[in-house]
Scaffold this active site. Sequence first.
Site, mmCIF file in Angstrom:
data_model
loop_
_atom_site.group_PDB
_atom_site.id
_atom_site.type_symbol
_atom_site.label_atom_id
_atom_site.label_comp_id
_atom_site.label_asym_id
_atom_site.label_seq_id
_atom_site.Cartn_x
_atom_site.Cartn_y
_atom_site.Cartn_z
ATOM 1 N N THR A 165 0.891 -1.168 0.000
ATOM 2 C CA THR A 165 0.000 0.000 0.000
ATOM 3 C C THR A 165 0.925 1.213 0.000
ATOM 4 O O THR A 165 1.742 1.367 0.884
ATOM 5 C CB THR A 165 -0.878 -0.015 1.264
ATOM 6 O OG1 THR A 165 -1.593 -1.240 1.237
ATOM 7 C CG2 THR A 165 -1.887 1.103 1.305
ATOM 8 N N SER A 181 -3.066 -10.395 12.117
ATOM 9 C CA SER A 181 -2.792 -10.679 13.522
ATOM 10 C C SER A 181 -1.441 -10.136 13.958
ATOM 11 O O SER A 181 -1.141 -10.173 15.134
ATOM 12 C CB SER A 181 -2.834 -12.187 13.766
ATOM 13 O OG SER A 181 -1.942 -12.860 12.925
#
EC number: 2.3.1.35
Length: 407
Positions: free
Chosen positions: A190, A407
């Site tokens: 990103t 996570s």
Amino acid sequence: MKQIKGGVTAAKGFKAASTAAGIKYKDRTDMAMIYSEVPCAVAGTFTTNIVKAAPVKWDQHVVYDSKKAQAVIVNAGIANACTGEEGMGYCKATAEKVNKLLQIPTDEVLVASTGVIGMQLPIDRICAGVETMVPQLNGDIESGHNAALAIMTTDTHEKEVAVEIELSGKTVTIGGMCKGSGMIHPNMCTMLSFVTTDAAISQELLLEALKADVEDTYNMISVDGDTSTNDTCLLLANGMAENTKITEKNADYETFTKALRFVNETLAKQMAGDGEGATALFEVKVIGAETKEQAKILSKSVITSSLTKAAIYGHDANWGRILCAMGYSGAQFDPEKVDLFFESAAGKMQIIKDGVAVDYSEEEATKILSEPAVTAIADIKMGAAQATAWGCDLTYDYVKINADYRS
């Protein structure tokens, strides 16, 4: 042009701050703010992914409708993507908090987010972060550096650069910071990039310059072939250098665009070289092309080839994978005319001539490919056009990082 120390605070009138807002990370800063003492002309380019994050939609309105901006709020950890009307409301709430504290119109406040898709922002922490950062805004190099650290996700290091140029007898500075390590395959990873300048330039030319530059910089990098929902590049110009305002494509405009290219290319290469799990920056130059577009298609096909990327990781001169990736790119060329070279700080050697392997040393090739920056040069002997793309090797750690990213 002179490269100087710094990033988004290098240009006159720009300040930055950062804070640990506890958005996702519990042991580091995760919010940053960029502020200009005066309103700026603003330009931006954004993801072409149909699935666009709320901050992308918000910033498109600021860039194309307001055409001015004075502050940018960035958070890491949660992308505010696929969050519906609630996510858009959080963009507005962030801008309203800045408006309350700094009296900047809400439609002149830019926002950016990076991190996990689908989670809602903890807007109370975002607003608290803005309250913390405003009193800390500072134009020193350290504040800009700390802002670059705060926007990272899986990045292994901060990414920033700054340069000085002269326009109409005035010293003008362009500085920037970015983040990007995975989900990198821009079409504007990103990827977030923020560039600031004290140049005086019209918003129309600023936007034109950025859009043209992005095609040869951020749009020529790839880590994993995934185009993010949040890809954003923002360019703010506050005019505080007091150069004669650039309103036409004159000599000053050419000088400005060359410096902008250096800044964006440097940031783009830093992202490509810091790909998740990567051990090497992989650069591919296609020369002797008939058109630049042909060269772009061929070079990007090679840097996105998983087999080629794996070979670079293994320091293996498996040139067949490169020729194969060129062959399925969609661009037409004669494979029996291709010359291929590998180059790095350890030397340069030819691998194939006219599509056939030359008598080269595998040991020497491995030595060249063992450097932290490796270049493949393909001459297709069709013309004078060329293009360069940047990627990285593909390692075991890329899978480890992305197997449990949430996570």
